[in-house]
Design an enzyme around this catalytic site. Structure first.
Site, PDB file in Angstrom:
ATOM      1  N   TRP A 136       0.755  -1.207   0.011  1.00 38.72           N
ATOM      2  CA  TRP A 136       0.153  -0.067  -0.113  1.00 38.72           C
ATOM      3  C   TRP A 136       0.847   1.163   0.068  1.00 38.72           C
ATOM      4  CZ3 TRP A 136       1.963   2.359   4.105  1.00 38.72           C
ATOM      5  CH2 TRP A 136       2.447   1.528   5.256  1.00 38.72           C
ATOM      6  N   LYS A 160      -2.780  -8.545  -7.143  1.00 37.12           N
ATOM      7  CA  LYS A 160      -3.294  -8.717  -5.825  1.00 37.12           C
ATOM      8  C   LYS A 160      -2.631  -7.411  -5.077  1.00 37.12           C
ATOM      9  CE  LYS A 160      -3.842  -9.932  -1.370  1.00 37.12           C
ATOM     10  NZ  LYS A 160      -4.320  -8.663  -0.767  1.00 37.12           N
ATOM     11  N   HIS A 161      -3.432  -6.448  -5.017  1.00 39.73           N
ATOM     12  CA  HIS A 161      -3.158  -5.354  -4.278  1.00 39.73           C
ATOM     13  C   HIS A 161      -3.396  -5.277  -2.821  1.00 39.73           C
ATOM     14  CE1 HIS A 161      -1.146  -1.437  -4.136  1.00 39.73           C
ATOM     15  NE2 HIS A 161      -1.698  -1.259  -5.213  1.00 39.73           N
ATOM     16  N   SER A 163      -4.764  -4.862   0.862  1.00 38.14           N
ATOM     17  CA  SER A 163      -6.708  -4.726   0.987  1.00 38.14           C
ATOM     18  C   SER A 163      -7.034  -3.271   1.341  1.00 38.14           C
ATOM     19  CB  SER A 163      -6.754  -5.721   1.942  1.00 38.14           C
ATOM     20  OG  SER A 163      -6.875  -7.138   1.575  1.00 38.14           O
ATOM     21  N   GLY A 212       6.978  -6.255  -0.562  1.00 34.69           N
ATOM     22  CA  GLY A 212       6.189  -6.397   0.644  1.00 34.69           C
ATOM     23  C   GLY A 212       7.089  -6.655   1.975  1.00 34.69           C
ATOM     24  N   SER A 213       6.459  -7.203   2.909  1.00 34.23           N
ATOM     25  CA  SER A 213       7.085  -7.515   4.180  1.00 34.23           C
ATOM     26  C   SER A 213       7.710  -8.794   4.046  1.00 34.23           C
ATOM     27  CB  SER A 213       6.049  -7.923   5.304  1.00 34.23           C
ATOM     28  OG  SER A 213       5.282  -8.813   4.840  1.00 34.23           O
ATOM     29  N   GLU A 234      11.126  -7.896  -3.610  1.00 37.79           N
ATOM     30  CA  GLU A 234      11.584  -6.534  -2.752  1.00 37.79           C
ATOM     31  C   GLU A 234      10.978  -6.447  -1.501  1.00 37.79           C
ATOM     32  OE1 GLU A 234      11.657  -3.212  -1.323  1.00 37.79           O
ATOM     33  OE2 GLU A 234      10.546  -2.446  -3.104  1.00 37.79           O
ATOM     34  N   LEU A 235      11.809  -6.504  -0.672  1.00 32.25           N
ATOM     35  CA  LEU A 235      11.120  -6.754   0.634  1.00 32.25           C
ATOM     36  C   LEU A 235      11.505  -5.399   1.727  1.00 32.25           C
ATOM     37  CD1 LEU A 235      11.781 -10.526   0.983  1.00 32.25           C
ATOM     38  CD2 LEU A 235       9.946  -9.402   0.350  1.00 32.25           C
ATOM     39  N   CYS A 268      10.470   1.580   1.969  1.00 29.89           N
ATOM     40  CA  CYS A 268      11.660   0.684   2.091  1.00 29.89           C
ATOM     41  C   CYS A 268      12.938   1.051   1.982  1.00 29.89           C
ATOM     42  CB  CYS A 268      11.303  -0.643   1.219  1.00 29.89           C
ATOM     43  SG  CYS A 268       9.870  -1.598   1.455  1.00 29.89           S
ATOM     44  N   GLU A 365      13.010  -3.233  10.944  1.00 26.80           N
ATOM     45  CA  GLU A 365      12.742  -2.104  10.005  1.00 26.80           C
ATOM     46  C   GLU A 365      11.795  -1.072  10.772  1.00 26.80           C
ATOM     47  OE1 GLU A 365      11.454  -0.719   5.338  1.00 26.80           O
ATOM     48  OE2 GLU A 365      10.789  -2.745   6.396  1.00 26.80           O
TER      49      GLU A 365
END
Length: 461
Positions: A136, A160-161, A163, A212-213, A234-235, A268, A365
């Site tokens: 997001w 899949k974005h 929520s 994401g995570s 890409e975390l 990030c 993080e």
């Protein structure tokens, strides 16, 4: 998590959506597969025309989609408009360069002759439907930096974005459709995280990309590995920002503030750990802390706001835990550090010093406007502190000494090294990390080739 738009500035639920059921997911997978059979044969010129049209529409929509993004995840509206403009720029870059980036390659003549062939070439061919699981925090940019190269390569996309940004997700599907891409070329799947595994296991889905995570990345990588499917991850990131004595300290401190609080600190590639040589530590700390303290926090829809709310309540709670843990363990809070009263998920710009390896914030993080300060005695210590992280996304170095630049570029464990500037992504340059920040690259020629079948064509006499 429900699929809903919840305004982080006041906690108000504005729109809710039903998750797609199995029948609708199946229909969309069938459509993606059928569309790919035709779309893969389209020319670069045809794809470029459509992508240029999408860029035109996005530029025209900047104000409206900017407000939508701000309402959904809280970024200052000026930054939201800038994100839309950046996406249009990336679309145009790939529309103009994809054919060149994916042109057939000719091996050296001597190697062709040695192989016994009359001709050998390397050709880049699309894979098929690619699933993108996106976050997001940059709800347009994260998707476009996947979609623009993927579509120009001849793939089709399934999104899949997150929520909490459903309106932005649906806007993207509509944008590509209005631009003239056929219905199945880019589809948004309104689904929860639990549905991702089944889609990844479907043979019609050929690859996946996730931003994401770390836990989400592990899950997607595990399933994709089991199914033997290509992934790009890409975390997280906990980027160092190193300041050496030869630096322009005043300029470094100014840029450091933007580098830390861009997107309300939820990036990030935001600088998070500020490692300052002892000779300039006190000056930098004074300038940096004063500037962080002076930032205007408030309604993200106001043009004057510099820092808006965090995107969700859990994110603020997680950030508070890191700060409180550091404080209990002896860190000094130079500014911020206390949740403000009132509605919304706001958290003040915060600077912590006296960080030790035992503190959680040293290893985890901090996804919000919280900066940690370290004192380094020399270059070697600065490198040791910078690399003492499970992450390796990007890094920032401030020095006018070219020998120091060479050392940092050689020794920092990161996917990027930015010298005398803050980390930023650009469509022409590869983007990605090492260690727990993920693998693979987005953007540039490296990014567009990630989801291509690299085909060797050998032809005999």
């Amino acid at each position: 998590m429900p699929i809903a738009t919840v305004n982080p500035a006041n906690g108000e639920t504005l729109k809710t959506y039903e998750a797609m059921g199995e029948e609708e997911i199946e229909r969309r997978l069938q459509l993606a597969e059928a569309t790919f059979r035709t779309y893969r044969t389209s020319t670069f010129a045809e794809r470029a025309r459509l992508l240029h049209r999408a860029a035109d529409l996005l530029e025209a929509d900047q104000a409206n989609i900017g407000r939508v993004m701000t309402t959904e995840m809280g970024k200052p509206v000026k930054q939201a408009r800038a994100e839309a403009a950046k996406c249009a720029k990336a679309m145009r870059w790939y529309a103009e360069h994809a054919e060149e980036l994916l042109a057939d390659e000719q091996p050296a003549a001597a190697d062709v002759q040695d192989s016994g062939a009359s001709r050998v070439l390397v050709r880049y061919r699309p894979l098929g439907p690619v699933l993108a699981v996106m976050p997001w925090n940059f709800p347009l940019w994260q998707v476009v930096r996947f979609a623009a190269p993927a579509l120009m390569a001849g793939n089709v996309g399934l999104l899949k974005h997150a929520s909490n940004v459903p309106q932005t997700a649906l806007y993207l599907e509509d944008l590509f459709h209005r631009a003239g891409f056929t219905e199945g070329t880019f589809q948004t799947l309104l689904i929860g995280a639990g549905a991702v595994d089944g889609i990844l296991r479907d043979e019609r889905v050929k690859a996946a990309t996730l931003t994401g995570s770390e836990p989400a990345g592990r899950s997607v990588a595990a399933t994709s590995g089991e199914m033997i499917k290509k992934t790009v991850l890409e975390l997280g990131g906990s980027d160092p920002f190193v300041v050496m004595p030869s630096a322009d300290v005043e300029r470094a401190a100014q840029v450091a503030v933007t580098a830390r609080v861009q997107n309300n600190g939820q990036s990030c590639i935001a600088a998070k750990r500020f490692i300052v040589h002892t000779d300039v530590h006190d000056e930098f700390t004074e300038r940096f802390t004063a500037a962080m303290r002076a930032l205007k926090v408030g309604d993200p829809l106001l043009e004057s706001t510099e820092v808006g709310p965090l995107a969700n309540e859990q994110g603020r709670a997680d950030l508070e835990e890191l700060v409180d843990d550091a404080r209990r363990s002896g860190a000094a809070v130079l500014c911020g550090g206390e949740r403000p009263e009132g509605p919304g998920w706001f958290y003040p710009p915060t600077v912590l010093s006296g960080i030790t390896r035992e503190m959680r914030i040293h290893r985890e993080e901090a996804f919000g406007p919280v900066a940690t300060l370290y004192r380094a005695g020399d270059l070697d210590e600065a490198v040791l502190i910078a690399n003492d992280s499970p992450f390796g996304l990007s890094s920032n170095v401030w020095t006018r000494d070219e020998a120091e630049v060479d050392r940092f570029v050689r020794d920092l464990e990161a996917g990027s090294v930015f010298v005398n500037g803050m980390t930023a992504s650009h469509p022409a340059f590869p983007f990605g990390g090492v260690k727990r920040s993920g693998y693979g690259r987005e953007l540039s020629g490296h990014g567009i080739r990630e989801f291509c079948n690299i085909t060797t064509v050998w032809q005999g006499a």
